[in-house]
Design a protein around this motif. Structure first.
Motif, PDB file in Angstrom:
ATOM      1  N   LEU A  57      19.980  55.473  63.279  1.00  0.00           N
ATOM      2  CA  LEU A  57      20.857  55.495  64.452  1.00  0.00           C
ATOM      3  C   LEU A  57      20.619  56.719  65.314  1.00  0.00           C
ATOM      4  N   PRO A  58      20.561  56.542  66.627  1.00  0.00           N
ATOM      5  CA  PRO A  58      20.553  57.714  67.507  1.00  0.00           C
ATOM      6  C   PRO A  58      21.858  58.497  67.300  1.00  0.00           C
ATOM      7  N   ARG A  59      21.809  59.794  67.422  1.00  0.00           N
ATOM      8  CA  ARG A  59      22.974  60.636  67.140  1.00  0.00           C
ATOM      9  C   ARG A  59      24.202  60.270  67.974  1.00  0.00           C
ATOM     10  N   PRO A  60      24.079  59.945  69.280  1.00  0.00           N
ATOM     11  CA  PRO A  60      25.280  59.577  70.042  1.00  0.00           C
ATOM     12  C   PRO A  60      25.970  58.317  69.493  1.00  0.00           C
ATOM     13  N   VAL A  61      25.188  57.359  68.998  1.00  0.00           N
ATOM     14  CA  VAL A  61      25.768  56.145  68.417  1.00  0.00           C
ATOM     15  C   VAL A  61      26.499  56.510  67.132  1.00  0.00           C
ATOM     16  N   TRP A  62      25.877  57.328  66.284  1.00  0.00           N
ATOM     17  CA  TRP A  62      26.533  57.763  65.050  1.00  0.00           C
ATOM     18  C   TRP A  62      27.847  58.483  65.363  1.00  0.00           C
ATOM     19  N   SER A  63      27.817  59.368  66.330  1.00  0.00           N
ATOM     20  CA  SER A  63      29.028  60.117  66.687  1.00  0.00           C
ATOM     21  C   SER A  63      30.145  59.180  67.127  1.00  0.00           C
ATOM     22  N   ALA A  64      29.779  58.074  67.769  1.00  0.00           N
ATOM     23  CA  ALA A  64      30.782  57.123  68.258  1.00  0.00           C
ATOM     24  C   ALA A  64      31.381  56.270  67.141  1.00  0.00           C
ATOM     25  N   ILE A  65      30.637  56.010  66.061  1.00  0.00           N
ATOM     26  CA  ILE A  65      31.152  55.143  64.993  1.00  0.00           C
ATOM     27  C   ILE A  65      31.630  55.900  63.762  1.00  0.00           C
ATOM     28  N   ALA A  66      31.266  57.153  63.632  1.00  0.00           N
ATOM     29  CA  ALA A  66      31.553  57.903  62.397  1.00  0.00           C
ATOM     30  C   ALA A  66      33.040  58.020  62.109  1.00  0.00           C
ATOM     31  N   ASP A  67      33.848  58.251  63.128  1.00  0.00           N
ATOM     32  CA  ASP A  67      35.275  58.476  62.895  1.00  0.00           C
ATOM     33  C   ASP A  67      35.990  57.218  62.413  1.00  0.00           C
ATOM     34  N   ILE A  68      35.704  56.070  63.014  1.00  0.00           N
ATOM     35  CA  ILE A  68      36.365  54.831  62.588  1.00  0.00           C
ATOM     36  C   ILE A  68      35.960  54.491  61.153  1.00  0.00           C
ATOM     37  N   ALA A  69      34.697  54.709  60.805  1.00  0.00           N
ATOM     38  CA  ALA A  69      34.242  54.444  59.433  1.00  0.00           C
ATOM     39  C   ALA A  69      34.936  55.391  58.461  1.00  0.00           C
ATOM     40  N   ARG A  70      35.012  56.670  58.809  1.00  0.00           N
ATOM     41  CA  ARG A  70      35.669  57.649  57.937  1.00  0.00           C
ATOM     42  C   ARG A  70      37.130  57.282  57.706  1.00  0.00           C
ATOM     43  N   ARG A  71      37.847  56.944  58.771  1.00  0.00           N
ATOM     44  CA  ARG A  71      39.270  56.589  58.631  1.00  0.00           C
ATOM     45  C   ARG A  71      39.448  55.335  57.784  1.00  0.00           C
ATOM     46  N   GLU A  72      38.657  54.311  58.060  1.00  0.00           N
ATOM     47  CA  GLU A  72      38.762  53.057  57.309  1.00  0.00           C
ATOM     48  C   GLU A  72      38.463  53.283  55.825  1.00  0.00           C
ATOM     49  N   PHE A  73      37.383  53.992  55.541  1.00  0.00           N
ATOM     50  CA  PHE A  73      37.001  54.228  54.149  1.00  0.00           C
ATOM     51  C   PHE A  73      38.037  55.097  53.434  1.00  0.00           C
ATOM     52  N   ASN A  74      38.502  56.146  54.086  1.00  0.00           N
ATOM     53  CA  ASN A  74      39.479  57.023  53.443  1.00  0.00           C
ATOM     54  C   ASN A  74      40.803  56.326  53.187  1.00  0.00           C
ATOM     55  N   ASP A  75      41.219  55.437  54.076  1.00  0.00           N
ATOM     56  CA  ASP A  75      42.441  54.654  53.823  1.00  0.00           C
ATOM     57  C   ASP A  75      42.285  53.836  52.549  1.00  0.00           C
ATOM     58  N   ARG A  76      41.152  53.216  52.384  1.00  0.00           N
ATOM     59  CA  ARG A  76      40.914  52.384  51.204  1.00  0.00           C
ATOM     60  C   ARG A  76      40.749  53.225  49.949  1.00  0.00           C
ATOM     61  N   LEU A  77      40.076  54.367  50.069  1.00  0.00           N
ATOM     62  CA  LEU A  77      39.917  55.241  48.910  1.00  0.00           C
ATOM     63  C   LEU A  77      41.270  55.793  48.449  1.00  0.00           C
ATOM     64  N   LYS A  78      42.114  56.178  49.405  1.00  0.00           N
ATOM     65  CA  LYS A  78      43.470  56.647  49.055  1.00  0.00           C
ATOM     66  C   LYS A  78      44.244  55.568  48.324  1.00  0.00           C
ATOM     67  N   ALA A  79      44.180  54.350  48.838  1.00  0.00           N
ATOM     68  CA  ALA A  79      44.898  53.233  48.216  1.00  0.00           C
ATOM     69  C   ALA A  79      44.405  52.979  46.793  1.00  0.00           C
ATOM     70  N   ALA A  80      43.136  53.278  46.531  1.00  0.00           N
ATOM     71  CA  ALA A  80      42.567  53.083  45.193  1.00  0.00           C
ATOM     72  C   ALA A  80      42.772  54.305  44.303  1.00  0.00           C
ATOM     73  N   GLY A  81      43.377  55.356  44.837  1.00  0.00           N
ATOM     74  CA  GLY A  81      43.606  56.559  44.047  1.00  0.00           C
ATOM     75  C   GLY A  81      42.360  57.398  43.835  1.00  0.00           C
ATOM     76  N   VAL A  82      41.432  57.343  44.791  1.00  0.00           N
ATOM     77  CA  VAL A  82      40.171  58.078  44.701  1.00  0.00           C
ATOM     78  C   VAL A  82      40.166  59.150  45.782  1.00  0.00           C
ATOM     79  N   LEU A  83      39.509  60.262  45.511  1.00  0.00           N
ATOM     80  CA  LEU A  83      39.421  61.331  46.497  1.00  0.00           C
ATOM     81  C   LEU A  83      38.736  60.832  47.774  1.00  0.00           C
ATOM     82  N   THR A  84      39.191  61.317  48.909  1.00  0.00           N
ATOM     83  CA  THR A  84      38.625  60.921  50.195  1.00  0.00           C
ATOM     84  C   THR A  84      37.438  61.811  50.545  1.00  0.00           C
TER      85      THR A  84
END
Length: 191
Positions: A57-84
């Motif tokens: 991925l070009p860096r600008p594309v990564w910068s645009a998608i990284a936050d939504i992926a981080r939030r989505e993954f961390n929500d699921r990891l929290k729900a599973a009782g795993v460190l974010t």
């Protein structure tokens, strides 16, 4: 109280040789971000490669998608009782199922314009994990290598997720409860 499983970054198993994804983020802001599927021990048997690059991925594309992926993954990891986790320069390890979902988002966004990326992110977030896994399987079977950006399912992901306007709300509607198959009128005794 049960112990949390030992994980690294975004739910990746702490054990050596596990099947996971690596997100390689270079320190230089003009360098691309590479997502690699690492098969772990599985990759050492029967001609299976140890790892495969899935997307660059070009860096600008990564910068645009990284936050939504981080939030989505961390929500699921929290729900599973795993460190974010959080994205950092260098190697980021991602659980294999979350990595598949990240690839779907990256494939849809890799050739998108800046205004389409917001639409892609919101539509990706509205998909259920199982839907993302299925999309990954279909895409990787036909066009899962970095150079396949405009082929088959890769192109279809872009078209499907970039079509339309960005929804105002991120709330999901609950799925309707399905009746058990054997309670349907088809299986009732007719008298």
């Amino acid at each position: 109280m049960s112990e949390r499983p030992k994980t690294i970054d975004f739910g990746a198993p702490g054990a050596y040789g596990a099947h996971l994804f690596r997100v390689e983020i270079a320190a230089a802001r003009n360098e691309s971000v590479v997502i690699v599927e690492d098969y772990g021990y599985r990759g050492q048997e029967g001609g299976i490669p140890r790892e495969e690059e899935r997307v660059i991925l070009p860096r600008p594309v990564w910068s645009a998608i990284a936050d939504i992926a981080r939030r989505e993954f961390n929500d699921r990891l929290k729900a599973a009782g795993v460190l974010t986790g959080r994205w950092h320069t260098g190697t980021n390890l991602v659980d294999r199922l979350l990595g598949k979902e990240l690839c779907v988002l990256a494939w849809a966004a890799e050739t998108a314009s800046e205004d389409k990326i917001a639409v892609i992110c919101s539509k990706w977030a509205a998909l259920r994990p199982e839907e993302r896994w299925w999309l990954f399987a279909m895409t990787v079977a036909e066009a899962g290598m970095p150079e396949d950006t405009q082929r088959g399912w890769r192109r279809a992901l872009f078209l499907a997720l970039s079509d339309g306007e960005k929804p105002v709300s991120r709330k999901r509607r609950p799925r309707p409860v399905e009746k058990d198959l054997f309670e349907l009128p088809l299986f009732e005794d007719s008298k």
